[in-house]
Design an enzyme around this catalytic site. Structure first.
Site, short mmCIF file in Angstrom:
data_model
loop_
_atom_site.label_atom_id
_atom_site.label_comp_id
_atom_site.label_asym_id
_atom_site.label_seq_id
_atom_site.Cartn_x
_atom_site.Cartn_y
_atom_site.Cartn_z
N LYS A 142 0.77 -1.10 0.00
CA LYS A 142 0.05 0.40 -0.20
C LYS A 142 1.35 1.46 -0.20
O LYS A 142 0.59 2.49 0.73
CB LYS A 142 -0.93 0.05 1.35
CG LYS A 142 -1.77 -0.61 0.98
CD LYS A 142 -2.72 -1.15 2.27
CE LYS A 142 -2.36 -2.10 3.78
NZ LYS A 142 -3.17 -2.17 4.11
N ASP A 146 -5.64 -6.88 9.80
CA ASP A 146 -6.71 -5.91 10.00
C ASP A 146 -7.82 -6.99 10.16
O ASP A 146 -9.17 -7.01 10.38
CB ASP A 146 -7.25 -5.09 8.98
CG ASP A 146 -6.80 -4.88 8.08
OD1 ASP A 146 -6.44 -6.66 7.43
OD2 ASP A 146 -7.01 -4.25 7.15
C1 BGC Z 1 -1.83 -6.08 4.11
C2 BGC Z 1 -3.20 -6.98 4.54
C3 BGC Z 1 -3.75 -6.01 4.85
C4 BGC Z 1 -4.63 -5.51 3.20
C5 BGC Z 1 -6.52 -4.67 3.58
C6 BGC Z 1 -2.71 -5.53 2.42
O1 BGC Z 1 -2.36 -4.30 1.54
O2 BGC Z 1 -1.52 -6.90 2.79
O3 BGC Z 1 -1.75 -7.48 5.78
O4 BGC Z 1 -4.86 -7.24 5.84
O5 BGC Z 1 -3.51 -4.81 2.85
O6 BGC Z 1 -5.79 -3.44 5.02
#
Ligand code: BGC
Length: 509
Positions: A203, A245
């Site tokens: 992200k 999460d």
């Molecule tokens: C992460 C996950 C997370 C998801 C939603 C992804 O980029 O790798 O660990 O649960 O985003 O937040």
């Protein structure tokens, strides 16, 4: 500018003009006639649109292939680490909250451009959740690319300020350390319920240990990072549970409804977790537990098998901070949908003068168009698509006529449709795997899939495409058993509950 810029697009802040949404089922717009922009090369624009729509198409056989591949990749990932794209992370959450949890607990949620701190007073079986309050703090962009200490000191400072203001609704035994459930929404290789090693950032985050070695924070125990930062702030608090999460959402939702078996996050990023039997996990670490089940964090954002991808997806991936990784996430999650649309529109502007030959800088700037913008455009029901026009002007710097706006909406719809339908296929893949292992476990009774995240919550077309795809894949009678339920902000309460369930002082309850 890099993909990282996208992190500033908070999907949670999707602001659809709800009054304009007519019903939840979205009617795809019909093919448009486009004749009013003088210099537009209509056949070239139409060709780009048609090719794009064809490449993004998700007819039933494609959905089925994706769902089957999800099931297969889950099994391969459970067999051994690296067995598939899916990491299938063991969460160490063997015992879910029972309802008997009591006391005051904190939760901290870090996973996007904001972090959230929450305080919960639990009252046991009769009173359940007595009081909660929470605060959200936005993370300065530079900290997302700074050092581990910088990020965690900032968070611990915010937490300490929040913890100063406990009102009379909260009670905590004097002299006992306060406990925290830490929701850390990145891929973490858990080594116990309260420790884990960061595998990689997603992200748009790229936090390093030192500025000159960007890899160094990968491999740190994130709980130690937070505990040390809390100590530096003089905060008498410790982490009792480290959760993803999706895992927090499952725990929080199951606290109220025992039929919850799967949780899915569709926000800036995406992920899913589910209840798995211990004996179905060949790679299971040696465990000293009485429980027959646990929660597996699939990290499905990394899934990639059989996805209908386009040249636009490939270029976006190649220019991203994590090329070749998180392909499912880049196809279905809120961080990327607006950017895919922008890339297609840019191509239409360059090759077909969609906006009358003008190609402003903004249109060429990665992530200038966010998912909240494409969502807001899709809610415009006015004759001349005035809202679409002003969003295009404000965000992409282009002037447009009604014909061009209709084409833009076709592009937005294509991207939202592919994303929603593939997310639905992913969900069916998980349910299918669980049902194949234990006949009747899923389709023999009511089964709840708990959903959270701004994309699912705020983008009605996306949400209805997701639901359609689940129904198409399962057929009317099986899909009746599956309840897809929005569990808003369950992950905060879930993390606090898991801190309580794994409290260092639980024998004192
Ligand atoms: C992460 C996950 C997370 C998801 C939603 C992804 O980029 O790798 O660990 O649960 O985003 O937040």
């Amino acid at each position: 500018m890099s993909l990282a810029t996208a992190a500033s697009v908070a999907v949670g802040s999707l602001c659809s003009p709800r009054s304009r949404i007519k019903g939840s089922a979205f009617q795809p717009r019909m093919a448009v006639r486009y004749d009013s922009v003088k210099s537009t090369n209509l056949s070239s624009v139409t060709q780009i649109l048609t090719n794009f729509q064809n490449q993004c198409a998700t007819p039933l056989p494609v959905l089925r292939h994706v769902a089957d591949s999800m099931s297969n990749d889950m099994r391969a990932g459970l067999a051994f680490d690296g067995g598939s794209d899916l990491k299938m992370i063991f969460s160490y959450v063997d015992f879910l909250p029972t309802g008997n949890e009591k006391g005051m607990f904190y939760a901290l949620d870090l996973g996007g451009t904001n972090f959230r701190v929450m305080r919960v007073q639990l009252g046991g079986m009769d009173q359940r959740v007595i009081a909660t309050d929470a605060v959200q703090v936005s993370i300065p962009r530079e900290l997302m690319f700074g050092t581990c200490e910088g990020l965690f000191d900032f968070i611990a400072f915010g937490l300490a300020k929040f913890a100063e203001k406990e009102t009379g609704a909260y009670q905590h035994p004097q002299g006992r350390k306060k406990e925290l459930g830490f929701t850390f929404s990145f891929p973490v290789n858990q080594t116990s319920i309260d420790s884990g090693i960061l595998m990689n950032w997603t992200k748009g985050f790229a936090v390093s240990g030192t500025v000159c070695d960007p890899q160094i924070s990968v491999g740190r125990n994130v709980v130690a990072c937070l505990n040390e930062a809390m100590q530096r702030q003089g905060l008498d608090m410790q982490v009792s549970a480290l959760v993803n999460d999706a895992v927090g959402t499952l725990a929080g939702a199951k606290y109220w409804d025992n039929d919850v078996m799967v949780a899915v996050i569709l926000g800036t990023g995406t992920n899913a977790c589910y209840v798995e039997r211990m004996d179905a996990i060949p790679k299971l670490p040696i465990q000293n537990t009485q429980s027959e089940t646990t929660i597996i964090n699939t990290e499905w954002g990394a899934f990639s098998t059989g996805l209908p991808l386009t040249e636009f997806d490939e270029k976006m991936d190649a220019e991203s901070m994590n090329p070749g990784e998180q392909i499912f996430e880049k196809t279905i999650s809120g961080m990327y949908l607006g950017e895919i649309v922008r890339r297609v529109l840019l191509e239409m502007a360059v090759a077909g003068s969609l906006f009358g030959g003008s190609i402003p800088d903004k249109l060429q700037t990665p992530f200038s168009l966010g998912t909240p913008h494409i969502c807001a455009m899709q809610q415009d029901t006015s004759n001349n698509l005035d809202a679409v026009g002003s969003i295009l002007f404000n965000e992409a710097g282009v002037k447009s006529n009604t014909g061009a706006r209709k084409i833009v909406l076709e592009v937005c719809d294509t991207v939202a449709k592919r994303g929603g339908r593939l997310a639905g296929a992913g969900i069916v893949g998980i349910l299918q795997k669980m049902e194949e292992d234990v006949k009747g476990l899923i389709f023999g009774k009511r089964t709840v899939v708990a959903m959270d995240g701004g994309l699912y919550e705020n983008y009605p077309q996306y949400r209805s495409y997701l639901h359609d795809s689940v129904t198409e894949l399962l057929g009317p009678s099986l899909s009746e058993k599956i309840v897809i339920e929005h569990s808003k902000d369950s992950s905060g309460i879930g993390a606090a509950l898991l801190a309580a369930a794994n409290s260092k002082f639980r024998h004192d309850f």
